[in-house]
Design an enzyme around this catalytic site. Sequence first.
Site, PDB file in Angstrom:
ATOM      1  CD  GLU A   1      -1.649   2.330   1.489  1.00 23.49           C
ATOM      2  OE1 GLU A   1      -1.197   3.080   0.584  1.00 23.49           O
ATOM      3  OE2 GLU A   1      -1.760   2.683   2.665  1.00 23.49           O
TER       4      GLU A   1
ATOM      5  CD  GLU B   1       3.800   9.220   1.925  1.00 23.23           C
ATOM      6  OE1 GLU B   1       4.266   8.122   2.264  1.00 23.23           O
ATOM      7  OE2 GLU B   1       2.650   9.583   2.234  1.00 23.23           O
TER       8      GLU B   1
HETATM    9  N1  GJV Z   1      11.164   0.019   2.804  1.00 21.58           N
HETATM   10  C1  GJV Z   1      10.506  -0.463   3.890  1.00 21.58           C
HETATM   11  N2  GJV Z   1       9.415   0.115   4.405  1.00 21.58           N
HETATM   12  C2  GJV Z   1       8.947   1.207   3.791  1.00 21.58           C
HETATM   13  C3  GJV Z   1       9.579   1.776   2.660  1.00 21.58           C
HETATM   14  C4  GJV Z   1      10.744   1.128   2.162  1.00 21.58           C
HETATM   15  N3  GJV Z   1      11.401   1.600   1.117  1.00 21.58           N
HETATM   16  N4  GJV Z   1       8.906   2.878   2.280  1.00 21.58           N
HETATM   17  C5  GJV Z   1       7.866   2.993   3.138  1.00 21.58           C
HETATM   18  N5  GJV Z   1       7.889   2.012   4.070  1.00 21.58           N
HETATM   19  N6  GJV Z   1       0.771   4.565   1.343  1.00 21.58           N
HETATM   20  N7  GJV Z   1       2.066   6.439   1.344  1.00 21.58           N
HETATM   21  C6  GJV Z   1       6.934   1.784   5.159  1.00 21.58           C
HETATM   22  C7  GJV Z   1       6.754   2.974   6.100  1.00 21.58           C
HETATM   23  O1  GJV Z   1       7.675   2.950   7.172  1.00 21.58           O
HETATM   24  C8  GJV Z   1       5.330   2.787   6.566  1.00 21.58           C
HETATM   25  O2  GJV Z   1       5.230   1.943   7.674  1.00 21.58           O
HETATM   26  C9  GJV Z   1       4.662   2.175   5.367  1.00 21.58           C
HETATM   27  O3  GJV Z   1       5.665   1.623   4.555  1.00 21.58           O
HETATM   28  C10 GJV Z   1       3.956   3.262   4.579  1.00 21.58           C
HETATM   29  C11 GJV Z   1       2.691   2.749   4.026  1.00 21.58           C
HETATM   30  C12 GJV Z   1       1.687   3.838   3.766  1.00 21.58           C
HETATM   31  N8  GJV Z   1       2.177   4.966   3.042  1.00 21.58           N
HETATM   32  C13 GJV Z   1       1.662   5.311   1.892  1.00 21.58           C
END
Ligand code: GJV
Length: 424
Positions: A201, A210
């Site tokens: 997601e 983002e």
């Molecule tokens: N690697 C691991 N976790 C991630 C990464 C990444 N590159 N990028 C984001 N997250 N829908 N805009 C994790 C972040 O820490 C958070 O818990 C989740 O993904 C975001 C999900 C919702 N954001 C979004």
Amino acid sequence: MQTEKEKEKEGDAFVEEYVALSNFTGSSSDQLCFSSGDRLLVHAKPSPEWWWAELHGVRGYVPASYLRQDAAAEEEEDEHTSLEDQWQDEEYFGSYGTLRLHLEMLADKSRTEAYRKVIVSNSASLRSKVVMDLGCGTGIISLFCAQLAQPSEVYAVEASSMAEYTRQLVKQNGCEQVVTVLQGRAEEIELPKQVDVLVSEWMGNCLLFEFMVESVLLARDRWLKEGGVMWPSSAALTLVPCQANSYYAEKMAFWEQPYGLDFTPLQPLAQQEFFTKPKFSHVIEPDDCLTAPCDVLCLDMYTLQVKDLEEIKGQFHFCVEKPGVFHGFTSWFTVHFESLETGGATVELNTGPNSQPTHWKQTLFMLDRPVSVYAGDSISGTIFLRRNPIWRRHMTISLHWSINSSKKETDNCQVGTKSFPMWR
Ligand code: GJV
């Protein structure tokens, strides 16, 4: 010998040279117009967004996000703007280490139920499959997989410190045989093996904000088996010209006669303060749409490349259906999850005004001046999403439009253009 410019530079307490990244046509008399490649002297930075600059001896305000330091200055800058800073990962993953955002996402039923529906409606096909849940947060999608289907393994990847709790939640719910929580950035983590399904997601405001999608694409290229499945499988951004009466009244018309006084000299300031950036968390009523909405871009999650994200162009053509005041454009997104079952239906998560509300709500782009439109008029143009070359989670959305009046006698065509930094 000193050039005029160098002499001037010396006289000023603060002067830095910047290069314009794209064209800018100022929307008020105190703003400078410039073209891509122009070299501007920045004299002051009164706010992070608007700087006081000079071009060809003329001074005015310029949007900071349009400028980049020239190559020589940039080299120096590079030494302290590390790659890490450009992603602002410390701040980004820091915010996902607390509950606030996870609560907002989990409490969003439309979002969370859409992912559950995908798992349930594909449970037969998920049997014995290996799944990667990228950015698993509290692990909800991984837990759905483990409880509602029988995958052989689920790798739940999470970079923030929430991962420690996610591990506990997996155990607490008896899923530790299937779900493995891996703490780290998806770009850097090593998985025991390649996966059949990559679920995530990743969608932000205006779909791309983002740019978590970049992490998903990199993980796809590294960890998804040939013929593997991407969930979501495609994503679209939708736009509609709209009225925004109450927002306009609250921020702009307000100054016309508060307490019987004329405060209109504050309106240019109001425009800059409230209408320069898009308004996140706007809720558009279906009735505020002046035309049928139009998909301006569609991303195929199998073929999309990281380099494609630098600049995305979309086009629109709208037919005005009823008379009203055109205050701006509203956007939202939809994602689709293809079915793995033969004849199975696609699951859709639509964040638009005709669907169940989500925590993303919609995004509003206000024009500088409202325009009256009539049934039969057409509004057409282009939208550009340009990723910020320095701040990689940010982008600028530019809209160029022309309004063609259907009234024979007026034969007018009004054109407009506006760029919205989001946020840098
Ligand atoms: N690697 C691991 N976790 C991630 C990464 C990444 N590159 N990028 C984001 N997250 N829908 N805009 C994790 C972040 O820490 C958070 O818990 C989740 O993904 C975001 C999900 C919702 N954001 C979004």
